[in-house]
Design an enzyme around this catalytic site. Sequence first.
Site, mmCIF file in Angstrom:
data_model
loop_
_atom_site.group_PDB
_atom_site.id
_atom_site.type_symbol
_atom_site.label_atom_id
_atom_site.label_comp_id
_atom_site.label_asym_id
_atom_site.label_seq_id
_atom_site.Cartn_x
_atom_site.Cartn_y
_atom_site.Cartn_z
ATOM 1 N N GLY A 57 0.267 -9.185 -0.053
ATOM 2 C CA GLY A 57 1.283 -9.593 -1.029
ATOM 3 C C GLY A 57 2.159 -10.757 -0.607
ATOM 4 C CD GLU A 111 6.129 -6.529 3.097
ATOM 5 O OE1 GLU A 111 5.477 -7.145 2.230
ATOM 6 O OE2 GLU A 111 5.751 -5.442 3.553
ATOM 7 C CG ASP A 112 4.728 -8.669 -1.685
ATOM 8 O OD1 ASP A 112 4.982 -7.918 -0.716
ATOM 9 O OD2 ASP A 112 3.856 -8.393 -2.529
ATOM 10 C CG ASP A 115 8.476 0.253 -4.140
ATOM 11 O OD1 ASP A 115 9.458 0.849 -4.585
ATOM 12 O OD2 ASP A 115 7.375 0.254 -4.735
ATOM 13 C CE LYS A 143 10.336 -1.572 -8.699
ATOM 14 N NZ LYS A 143 8.927 -1.353 -9.028
ATOM 15 C CG PHE A 165 3.816 -2.052 -12.116
ATOM 16 C CD1 PHE A 165 3.559 -0.956 -11.294
ATOM 17 C CD2 PHE A 165 3.044 -3.196 -11.965
ATOM 18 C CE1 PHE A 165 2.545 -1.010 -10.343
ATOM 19 C CE2 PHE A 165 2.031 -3.266 -11.024
ATOM 20 C CZ PHE A 165 1.784 -2.166 -10.213
ATOM 21 C CG ASP A 172 -2.040 -6.007 -6.220
ATOM 22 O OD1 ASP A 172 -1.023 -5.669 -5.573
ATOM 23 O OD2 ASP A 172 -3.076 -5.303 -6.268
ATOM 24 N NE ARG A 178 -3.395 -9.183 -4.039
ATOM 25 C CZ ARG A 178 -2.691 -8.204 -3.474
ATOM 26 N NH1 ARG A 178 -1.418 -8.378 -3.213
ATOM 27 N NH2 ARG A 178 -3.248 -7.055 -3.170
HETATM 28 C C1 PRP Z 1 3.385 -3.705 -0.972
HETATM 29 C C2 PRP Z 1 4.307 -4.743 -0.336
HETATM 30 C C3 PRP Z 1 4.819 -4.038 0.884
HETATM 31 C C4 PRP Z 1 4.804 -2.577 0.476
HETATM 32 C C5 PRP Z 1 6.190 -2.147 0.158
HETATM 33 O O1 PRP Z 1 2.138 -3.791 -0.373
HETATM 34 O O2 PRP Z 1 3.632 -5.919 -0.020
HETATM 35 O O3 PRP Z 1 3.990 -4.256 2.012
HETATM 36 O O4 PRP Z 1 3.994 -2.455 -0.696
HETATM 37 O O5 PRP Z 1 6.210 -0.801 -0.228
HETATM 38 P P1 PRP Z 1 7.137 0.274 0.459
HETATM 39 O O6 PRP Z 1 8.496 -0.348 0.661
HETATM 40 O O7 PRP Z 1 7.166 1.380 -0.572
HETATM 41 O O8 PRP Z 1 6.509 0.702 1.724
HETATM 42 P P2 PRP Z 1 0.842 -3.101 -0.981
HETATM 43 O O9 PRP Z 1 0.620 -1.779 -0.292
HETATM 44 O O10 PRP Z 1 0.952 -3.046 -2.485
HETATM 45 O O11 PRP Z 1 -0.319 -4.054 -0.539
HETATM 46 P P3 PRP Z 1 -0.505 -5.628 -0.831
HETATM 47 O O12 PRP Z 1 0.531 -6.358 0.006
HETATM 48 O O13 PRP Z 1 -1.908 -5.909 -0.377
HETATM 49 O O14 PRP Z 1 -0.307 -5.864 -2.308
#
Ligand code: PRP
Length: 192
Positions: A57, A111-112, A115, A143, A165, A172, A178
């Site tokens: 991400g 990070e993107d 969450d 978030k 979302f 993605d 993406r």
């Molecule tokens: C997303 C994002 C972080 C993570 C955050 O990655 O890039 O790494 O989720 O979530 P959290 O704070 O609840 O741990 P994802 O698992 O969707 O993979 P990606 O980066 O390949 O899209």
Amino acid sequence: MSSLQFEDRMSRILYPEDVIQRRVRELADQITTDYTQKGLAKDSKGRPLLLVGVLRGALVFMTDLARRFPIPVEYDLISVSSYGNGTAPGAVRLVKDLEKPIEGRDVLLVEDIIDTGYTIEYLRRSFTARNPASFRVCTLVDKVVRREAKTIIDYAGFALEVDEFIVGYGMDYAELYRNLPYVGILKPEYIG
Ligand code: PRP
């Protein structure tokens, strides 16, 4: 299908391209000022700030951010994955590690989106155990409404207070969207 067509799938464009790009410039300037003032723009061996992007991400954000720095930076990439249902909440597994040691380096994790916060806390533990000179976190989207783990975020592009979302600019749904230059809220009919 072009990104223009994908706009039909968004209930709203949350962060348009020009807004993101302006914010990325501001973040790069702020980070540069902070690191320069604290003497962290180079470590004790003269090595520059190391950006670490979390695949996949963060890729889009990190490459834009890296190009906005007026100071030299290096970068590396790491990949982690959440375990599926049936495991402990917040369990994270390392998929691809860094290429090089980070001992003594000034590290900025990119990070993107943050969450629940479990991923970033897993990475914080993993990184601080390797004795970097400093460790900070920068995310495009914080978030806050979904946070479960107690975490410190040093730099955030946008604080998202609603549990929508979002996709685009690295984020993605089922690997799509993406490469959109903006961040939008995906219509419910395109989820699931
Ligand atoms: C997303 C994002 C972080 C993570 C955050 O990655 O890039 O790494 O989720 O979530 P959290 O704070 O609840 O741990 P994802 O698992 O969707 O993979 P990606 O980066 O390949 O899209």
